[in-house]
Design a protein around this motif. Structure first.
Motif, short mmCIF file in Angstrom:
data_model
loop_
_atom_site.label_atom_id
_atom_site.label_comp_id
_atom_site.label_asym_id
_atom_site.label_seq_id
_atom_site.Cartn_x
_atom_site.Cartn_y
_atom_site.Cartn_z
N VAL A 37 48.47 1.17 18.55
CA VAL A 37 48.66 1.10 17.10
C VAL A 37 50.12 1.41 16.80
CG1 VAL A 37 48.19 2.24 14.90
CG2 VAL A 37 46.29 1.56 16.37
N PHE A 38 50.78 0.52 16.07
CA PHE A 38 52.15 0.72 15.62
C PHE A 38 52.07 1.10 14.13
CE2 PHE A 38 54.68 -1.55 18.98
CZ PHE A 38 53.61 -1.93 19.77
N GLU A 39 52.72 2.21 13.76
CA GLU A 39 52.68 2.61 12.34
C GLU A 39 53.91 3.40 11.98
OE1 GLU A 39 51.42 6.00 11.29
OE2 GLU A 39 50.87 6.78 13.25
N SER A 40 54.08 3.64 10.68
CA SER A 40 55.33 4.19 10.19
C SER A 40 55.22 5.54 9.51
CB SER A 40 55.98 3.20 9.20
OG SER A 40 56.26 1.98 9.83
N GLU A 41 54.01 6.06 9.37
CA GLU A 41 53.86 7.26 8.55
C GLU A 41 53.41 8.49 9.32
OE1 GLU A 41 51.30 6.39 5.27
OE2 GLU A 41 52.42 4.59 4.70
N GLY A 42 52.78 8.31 10.46
CA GLY A 42 52.23 9.44 11.19
C GLY A 42 50.77 9.68 10.92
N ASN A 43 50.24 9.05 9.87
CA ASN A 43 48.81 9.20 9.59
C ASN A 43 47.96 8.62 10.72
OD1 ASN A 43 49.79 6.54 8.53
ND2 ASN A 43 47.60 6.23 8.18
N GLY A 44 48.45 7.54 11.30
CA GLY A 44 47.72 6.93 12.40
C GLY A 44 47.65 7.86 13.60
N ARG A 45 48.75 8.52 13.92
CA ARG A 45 48.76 9.45 15.04
C ARG A 45 47.75 10.57 14.84
NH1 ARG A 45 52.93 10.64 18.44
NH2 ARG A 45 53.12 8.38 18.52
N MET A 46 47.64 11.04 13.58
CA MET A 46 46.67 12.10 13.28
C MET A 46 45.24 11.61 13.49
SD MET A 46 48.59 14.69 12.20
CE MET A 46 48.07 15.73 10.85
N CYS A 47 44.95 10.41 13.01
CA CYS A 47 43.59 9.85 13.15
C CYS A 47 43.25 9.54 14.60
CB CYS A 47 43.46 8.58 12.33
SG CYS A 47 43.48 8.81 10.55
N LEU A 48 44.23 9.14 15.36
CA LEU A 48 43.99 8.68 16.73
C LEU A 48 43.94 9.82 17.74
CD1 LEU A 48 46.39 5.61 16.57
CD2 LEU A 48 43.90 5.52 16.56
N THR A 49 44.29 11.03 17.31
CA THR A 49 44.33 12.15 18.26
C THR A 49 43.44 13.32 17.89
OG1 THR A 49 46.28 13.04 17.14
CG2 THR A 49 46.68 11.61 19.02
N LEU A 50 43.20 13.58 16.58
CA LEU A 50 42.49 14.79 16.17
C LEU A 50 40.96 14.69 16.20
CD1 LEU A 50 44.73 16.10 13.24
CD2 LEU A 50 44.58 16.96 15.57
N PRO A 51 40.35 13.61 15.70
CA PRO A 51 38.88 13.58 15.66
C PRO A 51 38.26 13.53 17.05
CG PRO A 51 39.83 12.01 14.10
CD PRO A 51 40.95 12.47 15.00
N GLU A 52 36.98 13.90 17.11
CA GLU A 52 36.27 13.91 18.38
C GLU A 52 35.94 12.50 18.85
OE1 GLU A 52 32.80 16.16 17.56
OE2 GLU A 52 33.87 18.01 17.07
N THR A 53 35.69 11.60 17.89
CA THR A 53 35.28 10.24 18.22
C THR A 53 36.21 9.24 17.53
OG1 THR A 53 32.97 10.90 18.43
CG2 THR A 53 33.39 8.56 18.08
N LEU A 54 36.62 8.22 18.28
CA LEU A 54 37.47 7.16 17.74
C LEU A 54 36.76 5.82 17.91
CD1 LEU A 54 40.12 5.95 16.66
CD2 LEU A 54 41.00 6.01 19.01
N VAL A 55 36.65 5.09 16.80
CA VAL A 55 36.07 3.74 16.81
C VAL A 55 37.16 2.77 16.39
CG1 VAL A 55 34.28 2.22 15.91
CG2 VAL A 55 33.81 4.67 16.19
N THR A 56 37.47 1.81 17.25
CA THR A 56 38.51 0.82 16.97
C THR A 56 37.87 -0.56 16.80
OG1 THR A 56 40.21 2.03 18.19
CG2 THR A 56 40.57 -0.32 17.85
N VAL A 57 38.14 -1.19 15.66
CA VAL A 57 37.66 -2.55 15.40
C VAL A 57 38.84 -3.50 15.58
CG1 VAL A 57 36.56 -4.09 13.73
CG2 VAL A 57 35.98 -1.66 13.76
N MET A 58 38.72 -4.43 16.51
CA MET A 58 39.85 -5.29 16.86
C MET A 58 39.41 -6.75 16.94
SD MET A 58 42.21 -5.19 20.31
CE MET A 58 41.21 -6.31 21.28
#
Length: 517
Positions: A254-275
């Protein structure tokens, strides 16, 4: 990517998004939608409404010009920019040619590294899969990274109907969500809003907005940051899209500019990616090409501030459960079209929108799709299919989109992977017209075109028609006709028609020939 501009949630909010810097001119009330359109309304009707919104047009002109100028500066710095575009186009062509095998390879490598892969044929199946995964974790709230794929399938609305709250953490997506609005740009969904409108939205819709909030960009960014921080720290499940996935290793990025993505992709226990199934690259080395193409084309940055890559599950580091949902939803149907399939090459940079004169004047809402602008005009009709509800192809909600272009070619020149959008537009227009011609009962338009063909293929009939057209001078005022009767009234309602010449070319030629003799 995220909102697509440098770190609006960063320290002090010094580097704010373009839409936070919009001039405060006649804002629209936060309680009213920006554009009262039916989502999916045919482009000609929708454009009439958006063209009347002067504030939106000023916002769009300011934002697209800013991003466009930044992009031109940073791409001019690279002596091999055109070679990079060629490389990106070649990789995408390879992916489309080998897609089935690459998808199998991706599934194998994600699974081998502790991830789970799910296949979704359509939006309904994808929504069901994600909902079941969230429920299995006992969660009733999720945080989301900006994702076009989840917007495409209406995931937020589906989760809400199932009693699950999805919070958008991208700044622009948060603005759109709080306003009950629709995105109008692939990269900057709230591009149609200025900072005073955003202040009203935050003050009226964000429960923990600080008292006395002003329209200063720093204050708006800090209010959003404080609001989202609590969500990041409590969410058990995050949902993301993906800019790309590497078949060779099973890595997702995931490429992003705000840092919100990094928080979502690292903090929660479960990650679901729709691609979407087209978002593949064959090898890890290919990431290098798109890491240069994407930020320059989308935000005008040399590199994006946050690039998050993960491969399956790593014990003790990041989410301990990873699910990858591979979404078709019309993509294999588009793949079968040798010309139209190039729409699947899109890397969602939005460069085509920022140079498109039609988009700049009508805005994204007129396209009635989560994919607006030139790329949406060729992608949406292929993903959703087209109908023939009206007498013309361009009176149908999706069939109208290929006609929403001047064919100036600016989109092709800007596209980092060289998608020939003008050629695809003409190709899709041809498909629409051919579909109309196959109708058992011809439409009024088809009948008119056949009549015109009969006249224009006969010299004698054309001469009679030319003499008849000369009678149109009766309706002229000077050299212009301002109003025509019957079905022609739609043309003259917005423009004048030149009056027929006093002497046709045929008449002049006959006179000239007789004088010569």
């Amino acid at each position: 990517m995220g909102a697509g501009l440098p770190a609006p949630l960063g320290p002090g909010g010094e580097a704010v998004s373009t839409y936070l810097g919009m001039p405060n001119v006649r804002p629209q009330p936060a309680h009213a939608p920006a554009h009262p359109l039916r989502w999916g309304e045919p482009f000609p009707e929708a454009a009439h409404e958006t063209l009347a919104n002067g504030q939106m047009r000023r916002n769009l002109a300011h934002a697209t010009r800013t991003i466009r100028d930044k992009r031109l500066r940073v791409t001019a710095e690279l002596p091999d920019w055109e070679a990079l575009r060629d490389a990106g186009a070649a990789i995408k062509h390879q992916v489309m040619s080998e897609l089935p095998a690459l998808l199998v390879e991706l599934e194998r490598n994600v699974t081998a590294r502790g991830g789970h892969v799910h296949w979704a044929r359509d939006a309904e199946e994808a929504n069901r899969i994600v909902t079941d995964l969230v429920r299995a974790k006992g969660a009733d709230e999720v945080v989301k990274v900006k994702s076009m794929a989840t917007q495409e399938i209406g995931l937020n609305e589906h989760l809400e109907a199932e009693g699950i709250t999805a919070t958008e953490t991208d700044l622009a997506e948060l603005i759109v969500q709080l306003a009950g609005d629709m995105p109008s740009h692939v990269l900057v969904p709230a591009i149609h809003r200025n900072r005073e409108e955003i202040r009203e939205i935050f003050a009226g819709r964000m429960a923990d907005a600080p008292a006395g909030l002003t329209g200063e960009p720093r204050e708006l960014a800090m209010a959003a940051r404080a609001h989202l921080r609590a969500k990041f720290l409590t969410a058990k499940v995050a949902i993301s899209g993906a800019n790309l996935a590497v078949a060779e290793t099973g890595t997702v990025a995931v490429f992003e500019s705000e840092g919100n993505g990094r928080m979502c992709l690292t903090l929660p226990e479960t990650l679901v990616t729709v691609m979407g199934i087209e978002k593949l690259v064959p090898t890890f080395r290919d990431v290098e090409v798109f890491a240069q193409l994407l930020p320059r084309s989308s935000t005008g940055e040399r590199m994006n501030p946050y690039t998050t890559l993960w491969t399956g599950v790593t014990p003790g580091d990041g989410p301990q459960e990873f699910h990858l949902v591979l979404l078709d939803n019309g993509r294999t149907k588009a793949l079968a079209d040798e010309v139209g399939r190039q729409a699947l090459h899109c890397i969602r940079c939005s460069a085509c929108m920022n140079v498109c004169p039609v988009y700049e004047h009508t805005g994204g809402h007129a396209y009635g799709s989560v994919y607006p602008g030139p790329i949406g005009a060729i992608l949406t009709p292929q993903l959703l299919g087209t109908g023939t509800k009206g007498s013309l192809p361009h009176h149908d909600a999706t069939a109208s989109l290929p006609f929403a272009s001047s064919l100036c070619g600016a989109c092709y020149e800007a596209c980092p992977v060289k998608i020939d959008i003008p050629t695809a537009l003409v190709h899709l227009r041809g498909r629409m017209v051919e579909a109309e011609q196959r109708r058992p009962l011809p439409t009024g338009w088809a009948t008119a075109m056949r009549s015109a063909a009969a006249v224009m293929t006969s010299g004698s009939r054309f001469a009679v028609a030319a003499r008849a057209a000369g009678l149109g001078r009766v309706a002229a005022r000077g050299e212009r006709i301002g109003r025509l009767p019957g079905p022609l009234a739609g043309w003259t309602s917005v423009r004048d028609v030149p009056a027929p010449p006093r002497q046709s070319f045929r008449q002049w030629w006959s006179q000239h020939e007789s004088e010569e003799r």
